[in-house]
Design a protein around this motif. Structure first.
Motif, short mmCIF file in Angstrom:
data_model
loop_
_atom_site.label_atom_id
_atom_site.label_comp_id
_atom_site.label_asym_id
_atom_site.label_seq_id
_atom_site.Cartn_x
_atom_site.Cartn_y
_atom_site.Cartn_z
N PRO A 144 0.72 -1.23 -0.09
CA PRO A 144 -0.14 -0.15 -0.02
C PRO A 144 0.84 1.28 -0.07
CG PRO A 144 -0.83 -1.44 1.69
CD PRO A 144 0.56 -2.08 1.10
N LYS A 145 0.52 2.14 -0.76
CA LYS A 145 1.07 3.32 -0.66
C LYS A 145 1.77 3.98 0.38
CE LYS A 145 0.47 5.13 -5.30
NZ LYS A 145 -0.33 4.24 -6.00
N TYR A 146 1.02 3.86 1.51
CA TYR A 146 1.19 4.58 2.80
C TYR A 146 2.53 3.99 3.48
CZ TYR A 146 -1.80 0.92 4.34
OH TYR A 146 -2.48 -0.34 4.59
N MET A 147 2.67 2.69 2.91
CA MET A 147 4.20 1.93 3.49
C MET A 147 5.38 2.38 2.97
SD MET A 147 2.80 -1.93 4.30
CE MET A 147 1.28 -2.30 4.87
N ASP A 148 6.38 2.82 3.79
CA ASP A 148 7.65 2.97 3.03
C ASP A 148 8.84 2.01 3.09
OD1 ASP A 148 9.47 6.21 2.46
OD2 ASP A 148 10.20 4.12 2.88
N ILE A 149 9.22 1.40 2.12
CA ILE A 149 9.38 0.38 1.97
C ILE A 149 11.21 0.19 2.70
CG2 ILE A 149 10.76 0.47 -0.17
CD1 ILE A 149 9.08 -2.79 1.15
N THR A 150 11.83 1.68 2.21
CA THR A 150 13.16 1.81 2.94
C THR A 150 12.93 1.93 4.26
OG1 THR A 150 13.53 3.11 1.04
CG2 THR A 150 14.95 3.29 2.85
N GLU A 151 12.08 2.63 4.71
CA GLU A 151 11.86 2.91 6.38
C GLU A 151 11.71 1.49 7.10
OE1 GLU A 151 8.99 5.34 8.12
OE2 GLU A 151 9.56 6.85 6.77
N MET A 152 10.87 0.65 6.41
CA MET A 152 10.80 -0.70 6.73
C MET A 152 12.00 -1.80 6.74
SD MET A 152 7.09 -1.87 5.13
CE MET A 152 7.07 -3.43 5.34
N PHE A 153 13.06 -1.17 5.75
CA PHE A 153 14.27 -2.33 5.75
C PHE A 153 15.04 -2.28 6.95
CE2 PHE A 153 18.46 -2.79 4.32
CZ PHE A 153 18.48 -3.81 3.73
N GLU A 154 15.16 -1.52 7.58
CA GLU A 154 15.80 -1.45 9.01
C GLU A 154 15.01 -2.59 9.88
OE1 GLU A 154 17.18 1.82 12.06
OE2 GLU A 154 16.95 2.61 10.19
N GLN A 155 13.70 -2.44 9.99
CA GLN A 155 12.86 -3.28 10.90
C GLN A 155 13.29 -4.76 10.38
OE1 GLN A 155 11.44 -2.99 13.53
NE2 GLN A 155 12.32 -0.88 13.49
N ALA A 156 13.31 -4.76 9.01
CA ALA A 156 13.40 -6.28 8.22
C ALA A 156 14.76 -6.68 8.71
CB ALA A 156 13.34 -6.21 6.72
N VAL A 157 15.95 -5.93 8.49
CA VAL A 157 17.26 -6.44 8.89
C VAL A 157 17.36 -6.87 10.25
CG1 VAL A 157 19.74 -5.95 8.84
CG2 VAL A 157 18.27 -5.11 6.80
N LYS A 158 16.64 -6.26 11.07
CA LYS A 158 16.55 -6.41 12.55
C LYS A 158 15.87 -7.95 12.77
CE LYS A 158 16.73 -2.16 14.97
NZ LYS A 158 15.74 -0.89 15.33
N ARG A 159 14.89 -8.35 11.94
CA ARG A 159 14.12 -9.50 12.02
C ARG A 159 14.80 -10.47 11.17
NH1 ARG A 159 8.07 -8.54 12.85
NH2 ARG A 159 8.29 -6.41 13.71
N ASN A 160 16.14 -10.18 10.83
CA ASN A 160 16.98 -10.98 10.08
C ASN A 160 16.35 -11.49 8.71
OD1 ASN A 160 19.38 -11.43 11.28
ND2 ASN A 160 18.54 -12.63 12.77
N VAL A 161 15.70 -10.53 7.89
CA VAL A 161 15.35 -10.87 6.64
C VAL A 161 15.60 -9.41 5.70
CG1 VAL A 161 12.73 -10.16 7.06
CG2 VAL A 161 13.19 -11.83 5.11
N ALA A 162 15.86 -9.88 4.46
CA ALA A 162 16.17 -8.69 3.69
C ALA A 162 15.76 -8.81 2.10
CB ALA A 162 17.92 -8.62 3.54
N TYR A 163 15.67 -7.62 1.70
CA TYR A 163 15.00 -7.60 0.12
C TYR A 163 15.74 -6.50 -0.40
CZ TYR A 163 12.13 -4.17 2.95
OH TYR A 163 11.72 -3.27 3.78
N VAL A 164 15.73 -6.10 -1.59
CA VAL A 164 16.00 -4.70 -1.86
C VAL A 164 14.85 -3.63 -2.22
CG1 VAL A 164 17.20 -3.66 -3.80
CG2 VAL A 164 17.95 -5.80 -3.50
N VAL A 165 15.07 -2.52 -1.67
CA VAL A 165 14.09 -1.57 -1.68
C VAL A 165 13.73 -1.26 -3.14
CG1 VAL A 165 14.66 -0.94 0.52
CG2 VAL A 165 15.71 0.34 -1.51
N GLY A 166 12.42 -0.88 -3.66
CA GLY A 166 12.23 -0.73 -4.83
C GLY A 166 12.85 0.46 -5.55
N THR A 167 13.10 1.40 -4.41
CA THR A 167 13.86 2.82 -5.03
C THR A 167 14.85 2.66 -5.83
OG1 THR A 167 14.51 3.10 -2.89
CG2 THR A 167 12.61 4.52 -3.24
#
Lengths: 402, 402
Positions: free
Chosen positions: A339-362
């Motif tokens: 959804p547009k209101y989610m920011d994938i880059t902001e989420m990235f830090e959280q994702a790494v903390k949870r030990n999962v990673a992706y490449v941000v769309g930007t």
């Protein structure tokens, strides 16, 4: 202290440390499940066959394989590659095929022979990050054209090219990845392929067709490569990195004679030749029919992983109308839109903390966009990791949605 | 018919088919004795050792060696190279060393990060042909400075730099090959080395030190590398091509941190990384002490060939005051200067007819010059071939002198 900045060329001043590269470094931490890189599955590498072939080549023609080679590439490898292309409906003489030091060098050489600082290139929006970097190094301005599920929006492409021409900035070429596009996983349908050729003819443009994954089709029918539809305007670049292994750094390029001759001159100034040792090994690898076996091995492994990942996305992701992902018929990647209101880059830090990673769309948008999307690679992680990784990613999206 | 010329970049329009390359093709005819190429002697390649090491690497870390690697290069290889440089008085941290896809890529990357179209570069007159091509691909204008038996004429260098600055075209860098220069075989003495550093400091310039042959010293004492005299202004590039084998396409580069970081970014856009497979093999090769053994093997073989060639020149060449040649203390080449009225390019056709080949001097002059000189390579031909080849060359010169 010396101020080095002033020595740099205009283009070098524009070369920045890749943000992605810095992000990817975070994904190297132990225990992380990474869907970030574009790495092939190392457990599929044909180590034993390569072992045997290195011995064979060194015994049979060691002194040639360890010497300098021709800039165009080792003849026996080029012969095999011409055959390979022929089986895909591409009929070109050997003079129009050159071996490159990976397809990344192909992109670099294309930048080198075509791009003056400030030139416009039409690309997908999103498009391959490495192409953005390669063209950017020559000072190109990329104009991204949106994709839908059938590939690049050709109406938009036509309009954007016209706009550029109207302001006196005719684009240098159109860059496309027709099959299982990186990062989106989308394949261009036949109508769009024909339309892009038409547009290139109408405006007198070159098309650069990047085909790193084309041979990795899991299901459905292949559409013809662009170069088979127009051999005068299309240059096609390929790599062994995804269909065999990246560690040899070998790829190839086919196109109109005059353009390939210019690429050869440019390549000579760049690295004289690609490693002959590696080329002799791969020539023999293909000659023995091992590449085909390898490709079908990869296809069935990646198909399983892709299906599995789609399954897990279905299972772990919240049901939201604005949360979608692509269902690629091949390749290495799929693309998630949040959804547009989610920011994938902001989420990235959280994702790494949870030990999962992706490449941000930007990362894949030459200008802007992609804030609420990301690329997931399904070739590298194991089945178990995909299960656990998508679960973690799903939890993250759920929380972010609160 | 499409007119492709109009698509090319300004720099690509200036890339011409190398005249030399066309000449060198003539030297491929069977039966010819070639002193033309810069090829190492293939009978010295350590084929058996490489065979063993490929097995070792594939067994021990095959899946890493066949995967993508870091742009900077494989860590274990960089460690070995840092040690190697240390033994030569060059003390740099590993972050300031990058592996390249041959030293030709080193030259290309230097062009990429420094050169804008029309920029001036100071070079030797003559200088390495591949460097001319690499810099020319970025639109550089090279200003050649004459050499004498002690290397580049530094008074002339100073004057030419000042002239350029006076017309508002400050050179981008000074390109030198201090040891056994290609093509002349001349080694720069200590005084000139210090003087060049002084000039770089005085005018605030970078120096590019190309050292493909430095380790191949047959006799005499080594002078310190420029980078050991000033680590802030000197970038040094190296290759495995001459001290081991060219078929792996590996070299390396050391220099100031900020410059190497920029080179890494540029390299990433160029080929992502150099072949990890080849890098793992060479790391192990050096670690086992095999490189040192290989270098001393090469030194004694090339020393013998060099001495033999000098001997035969003495024997077969007519005695003329204006006919001279250099006596290199290492490397692969020597340089013959003929009387001014002889045209080496015109003679070339005759030489090929007599089945002997060299590279015409003009190839190494970025602007003009070299009409009555040529480069002879002594590493590739056998002792028997050197005898017969110099005999034929001597006969040709005698006839031309009539």
């Amino acid at each position: 202290m010396i101020n080095y900045e002033k020595f740099f060329s205009l283009n070098a001043k524009g070369m920045k440390k890749s943000e992605i590269r810095e992000l990817l470094k975070l994904t190297n931490k132990p225990g992380i499940i990474s869907f970030a890189g574009g790495l092939p599955a190392p457990d599929l590498f044909p180590v034993e066959e390569i072992k045997e072939l290195t011995q064979y080549v060194l015994e049979k023609e060691g002194r040639k394989a360890l010497q300098y080679g021709e800039t165009e590439g080792v003849y026996s490898l080029r012969e095999q590659l011409v055959k390979l292309l022929k089986e895909d409906g591409i009929d070109i003489p050997i003079e129009q095929l050159i071996v490159t030091t990976s397809s990344q060098q192909g992109l670099d050489l294309i930048g080198k022979i075509f791009v003056d600082h400030g030139d416009i290139i039409m690309t997908g929006n999103p498009t391959y990050l490495g192409a953005i970097q390669a063209f950017n190094a020559y000072g190109a301005k990329m104009k991204g054209v949106e994709l839908d599920n059938n590939g690049m929006n050709t109406e938009l492409l036509d309009r954007e090219i016209k706009k550029s021409i109207d302001i006196g900035k005719k684009p240098k070429f159109i860059y496309v990845i027709p099959d299982f596009q990186n990062p989106s996983g989308i394949t261009m349908n036949l109508e769009r392929r024909k339309k892009i050729i038409e547009i290139a003819e109408k405006y007198d443009l070159i098309i650069l067709e990047d085909s790193p994954y084309r041979q990795l089709r899991f299901e459905g029918e292949a559409e013809p490569p662009l170069i088979s539809l127009n051999s005068e305007r299309v240059i096609s670049i390929y790599t062994f990195s995804k269909i065999l292994l990246p560690g040899f750094r070998l790829g190839w390029m086919a196109g109109p004679d005059e353009l390939i001759q210019k690429v050869i001159i440019a390549k000579q100034a760049t690295d004289l030749c690609s490693p002959p040792f590696n080329q002799y090994i791969l020539a023999e690898f293909i000659k023995r029919g091992l590449l085909k076996k390898q490709i079908s091995k990869i296809i069935s492994a990646y198909r399983e992983k892709k299906d599995f990942m789609l399954d897990k996305l279905q299972k772990y992701m919240p049901k939201l109308e604005s949360l979608t992902w692509t269902t690629p018929e091949g390749g290495l990647f799929l693309w998630v839109t949040l959804p547009k209101y989610m920011d994938i880059t902001e989420m990235f830090e959280q994702a790494v903390k949870r030990n999962v990673a992706y490449v941000v769309g930007t990362a894949f948008y030459p200008n802007e966009g992609g804030n609420n999307s990301c690329r997931l690679n399904f070739s590298y992680a194991s089945i178990e990791q995909i299960d656990e990784g998508i679960k973690r990613f799903g939890e993250l999206v759920r929380e972010w949605n609160k």
